[in-house]
Write a protein that holds these residues in place. Structure first.
Motif, PDB file in Angstrom:
ATOM      1  N   ASP A 125       0.643  -1.341  -0.113  1.00 37.32           N
ATOM      2  CA  ASP A 125       0.043  -0.105   0.047  1.00 37.32           C
ATOM      3  C   ASP A 125       0.921   1.217   0.001  1.00 37.32           C
ATOM      4  N   HIS A 133      -3.652   3.662  -2.328  1.00 37.64           N
ATOM      5  CA  HIS A 133      -4.168   3.584  -0.889  1.00 37.64           C
ATOM      6  C   HIS A 133      -5.777   2.874  -0.656  1.00 37.64           C
ATOM      7  N   ASN A 134      -5.630   1.736  -0.204  1.00 35.35           N
ATOM      8  CA  ASN A 134      -6.710   0.828   0.210  1.00 35.35           C
ATOM      9  C   ASN A 134      -7.885   0.729  -0.965  1.00 35.35           C
ATOM     10  N   SER A 194      -7.272   5.735   8.373  1.00 37.06           N
ATOM     11  CA  SER A 194      -8.174   4.731   7.613  1.00 37.06           C
ATOM     12  C   SER A 194      -7.872   3.268   7.767  1.00 37.06           C
ATOM     13  N   VAL A 198      -7.913  -0.665   6.718  1.00 35.58           N
ATOM     14  CA  VAL A 198      -7.643  -1.554   5.664  1.00 35.58           C
ATOM     15  C   VAL A 198      -8.979  -2.414   5.470  1.00 35.58           C
ATOM     16  N   LYS A 199      -9.186  -2.803   4.162  1.00 40.05           N
ATOM     17  CA  LYS A 199     -10.372  -3.405   3.770  1.00 40.05           C
ATOM     18  C   LYS A 199      -9.959  -4.735   3.701  1.00 40.05           C
TER      19      LYS A 199
END
Length: 530
Positions: free
Chosen positions: A238, A261-262, A302, A304-305
């Motif tokens: 990332d 990112h993400n 944020s 992470v997914k």
């Protein structure tokens, strides 16, 4: 057909396991611990992000380049007040020319906002040692006075940064038994019963087979990543990953590729194209493919997914390295991190990494996973073989705080701290949105970046908040892009509602004065419940 993930080093990481199916309309349905989570493109986002207004972008660039021009003029006409080396004729410069210029003539103007010395534990409040500069930031001197401030800048997520209570008492008693340090690596004379107990407890806490601990969080990444990957391996990272991960990748000699990112679409694109192309030059299959992400990103706030990362890992037969430095203890119903937050099976993550410096109020880091992985690291990791072992009182601080989080002390103190942090996080983020400032990150992330954009405003906000007895961290270029200067708030379970309300009132006031209310989102004017 190009194959991937050829076995290496005895296949130290467990084989992948497929677990899920494709549902209607092309959605991917995954099962974790009996929980069904269906990921679609229509889910309501829980992350905050807004584009910078055009006029603000113009002023930000103009202000930064004006600082640069003034710096070059200053450099031409004034001699810097810095020490110079003598008898160095014929030597090449030790420092990069631009780096030297930037530190002397740009960063120096706001240097008083960083590296501020403290003389207390970084709890809900922190005591700053006051200092002044008489030569515009070239040097500082202490005034002999101190200022107590509300601490919104430390990674004290669960409030264990204390010099009293069970953690402090146990650490003090531990010194009487084991001393301050072994002065030896773990492989020689540096292992004591506390290390063994901590590794066992960490594995239990995370729900995996085994764990290994290290004395330094940064080195946990930078010295172990090169142990696991080598030239011929692909690492998909990332773009917002921490510097310790980047250093580890450079030391490994593996081929790094960065995804937005993400952004799961970009991650899949990088994986697909890299597998098709193979190794640079030869086109040979990659020895290993490793996806590296963080649980909570420390600069963006944020999350992470992770379910989508796991789906891609299984689809492309890659390994996943998850850095939970900022998420372990701070997320999940019982503080077990991002895996618990999403209800993910720990066995779906090949390498779990985290640090003890944030939620546990201590120092060091860990890597956890199956026994084959951990035994491999015990033999080959430079951080285990050559670095000094974790100090006994540092180890005891982690043990006591982790037992409190797990409820092994027989109280609900740990659960109360986790709930308090979650409550503080949501309340603070919603109130900032109500004020009208732009924040980044997920609504459940205790890292809250507030965008101020202009380089000059970073210094103005930090100085103004300090004058109101609020200590915060300002972040600007090169740690962030030029366009994204910010103030980073870090919330803690130790903060009370009254402290947060005071900070929010001051932020609202200075946002009017300094023009920080950039948000164009509709505001919820209803009272925010705590």
């Amino acid at each position: 057909m190009t194959t991937i993930n050829g076995k290496r080093n005895g296949d130290i990481i467990h084989p992948m396991r497929t677990h899920g199916h494709t549902g209607p309309n092309g959605t991917r349905k995954l099962h974790y611990n009996g929980l069904n989570q269906q990921m679609t493109s229509h889910e309501q986002p829980k992350s905050s992000y807004e584009q910078v207004p055009l006029h603000t972008a113009c002023f930000t660039y103009l202000g930064f380049y004006l600082l640069m021009i003034l710096g070059y003029i200053n450099q031409l006409f004034f001699t810097p007040k810095v020490a110079t080396e003598k008898h160095r004729d014929g030597y090449v410069p030790l420092y990069d020319a631009f780096e030297k210029f930037y530190l002397r003539y740009v960063y120096r103007r706001v240097k008083d906002c960083w590296n501020r010395p403290i003389c207390s534990v970084p709890g809900s409040e922190v005591v700053l040692k006051d200092r002044i500069t008489k030569d515009y930031g070239w040097s500082f001197e202490f005034t002999g006075t101190e200022t107590k401030c509300l601490n919104l800048g430390s990674y004290n997520y669960l409030g264990f940064a204390q010099n009293e209570g069970p953690c402090a008492d146990d650490s003090e008693e531990c010194i009487r038994t084991y001393g301050l340090a072994a002065c030896s690596p773990r492989r020689e004379l540096g292992t004591n019963p506390l290390h063994t107990e901590l590794e066992s407890l960490t594995a239990k806490f995370l729900g995996v087979e085994d764990a290994i601990v290290f004395g330094m969080g940064f080195a946990t990444n930078s010295l172990n990543i090169p142990t696991l990957i080598t030239p011929g391996c692909l690492v998909v990272s990332d773009e917002k990953n921490h510097a310790s991960i980047i250093l580890g990748l450079r030391l490994s000699g593996a081929t790094p590729k960065v995804f937005k990112h993400n952004n799961m679409n970009d991650l899949e694109r990088v994986l697909r194209e890299s597998i098709i192309a193979g190794q640079p030059g030869s086109g040979k299959p990659w020895k290993k493919i490793l996806i590296i992400v963080e649980g909570v990103f420390s600069m963006e706030g944020s999350i992470v997914k992770l379910p989508e990362i796991i789906a891609l890992k299984k689809k492309y037969k890659a390994y996943v390295y998850l850095d939970e430095a900022h998420s372990i203890g701070a997320t999940g119903p019982s503080g077990r991190g991002i895996l618990e937050y999403y209800g993910v099976d720990p066995n779906d993550i090949d390498i779990l990494m985290g640090t003890f410096t944030k939620s546990f109020g201590s120092a060091g880091g860990y890597i956890a996973g199956n026994k084959k992985l951990i035994n491999f690291l015990r033999v080959h990791s430079h951080a285990h073989c050559y670095a000094s072992s974790m100090s006994p009182p540092v180890t005891q601080q982690i043990l006591t705080s982790m037992k409190i989080i797990l409820g092994l002390d027989g109280s609900s103190e740990g659960q109360n701290r986790i709930s308090q942090l979650a409550r503080n996080t949501r309340y603070f983020r919603k109130r900032l949105a109500q004020i009208g400032v732009i924040t980044y990150g997920h609504e459940d992330s205790p890292v809250v970046p507030m965008l101020v954009y202009l380089f000059s405003k970073i210094g103005a906000v930090v100085r103004t908040l300090t004058s109101k007895n609020i200590a915060v961290v300002g972040v600007g270029f090169p740690a962030t892009p030029i366009m994204e200067g910010r103030i980073r708030f870090c919330l803690s379970a130790a903060h009370t509602k009254e402290q947060l309300d005071y900070a929010l009132a001051v932020i609202d006031d200075i946002s009017n004065t300094l023009g920080l209310k950039y948000s164009r989102k509709a505001k919820d004017l209803n009272p925010i419940p705590y």
